[in-house]
Design a protein around this motif. Sequence first.
Motif, PDB file in Angstrom:
ATOM      1  N   SER A  48      64.739 103.704  37.422  1.00  0.00           N
ATOM      2  CA  SER A  48      63.962 103.996  36.214  1.00  0.00           C
ATOM      3  C   SER A  48      62.495 103.628  36.417  1.00  0.00           C
ATOM      4  CB  SER A  48      64.527 103.228  35.014  1.00  0.00           C
ATOM      5  OG  SER A  48      65.854 103.610  34.744  1.00  0.00           O
ATOM      6  N   SER A  88      64.663 106.169  28.638  1.00  0.00           N
ATOM      7  CA  SER A  88      65.615 105.410  27.810  1.00  0.00           C
ATOM      8  C   SER A  88      66.623 106.334  27.140  1.00  0.00           C
ATOM      9  CB  SER A  88      64.855 104.609  26.754  1.00  0.00           C
ATOM     10  OG  SER A  88      65.745 103.908  25.908  1.00  0.00           O
ATOM     11  N   SER A  99      72.946 101.457  29.887  1.00  0.00           N
ATOM     12  CA  SER A  99      71.806 101.274  28.985  1.00  0.00           C
ATOM     13  C   SER A  99      72.035 100.094  28.048  1.00  0.00           C
ATOM     14  CB  SER A  99      71.548 102.552  28.177  1.00  0.00           C
ATOM     15  OG  SER A  99      72.556 102.756  27.191  1.00  0.00           O
ATOM     16  N   VAL A 106      64.708  98.060  29.388  1.00  0.00           N
ATOM     17  CA  VAL A 106      64.162  99.397  29.665  1.00  0.00           C
ATOM     18  C   VAL A 106      62.893  99.604  28.854  1.00  0.00           C
ATOM     19  CG1 VAL A 106      64.549 101.869  29.480  1.00  0.00           C
ATOM     20  CG2 VAL A 106      66.385 100.392  30.277  1.00  0.00           C
TER      21      VAL A 106
END
Length: 209
Positions: A48, A88, A99, A106
């Motif tokens: 990410s 996200s 998540s 995040v």
Amino acid sequence: MSLFSKENGEVFKSPLNLNNPIAVQVLGICSALAVTSQLKPAIVMGLSVTVITAFSNVIISLIRKTIPNRIRIIVQLVVVAALVTIVSNILKAYVYDVSVQLSVYVGLIITNCILMGRLEAFAMQNGPWESFLDGVGNGLGYAVILVIVGFIRELLGFGSIFGIQIIPESCYFEGGGLYMNNGMMTMPAMALIILACVIWVHRSINKEA
């Protein structure tokens, strides 16, 4: 300059080792401690950050000459925030369990020193391709350290990798063996110690770093 010139190759490779953002610059430490209790969230977090760093670098590089100097930090934050929101939502849609494990971290990518440092120090002075390589290199350099720490913590803390049991049940006390999982490996304090050891080994190998 050629897309795959020696200079561009160095821009990409340097953060992977000699100029690693965590091991050398000691940036992004908080998230490195918070999301590495298991390997899967560590990998997802690393990827990410890589995606966000790469594309925010490109966007800022493309518009750098049109950004008034007095609001450049605000513009950088807006670009990063937009990309963080997109990433996200993608994580929630396709890897919801991860998540949830990553929780607020995040969203906190927007405050990651690595991102803001690369935008200010590199993307504002270089072209889109060079900035993209710099973003990917720094993101992967960050991810490598997270993967190492996450691997060690999950293996010794849970006896598993990716949730798959690696250490045989027969090795545990319940199975007649002498081994037990180290509960301290799941704690942030132990993450700090492991990270310190990784940095020490890295600097011992790379004296010039």
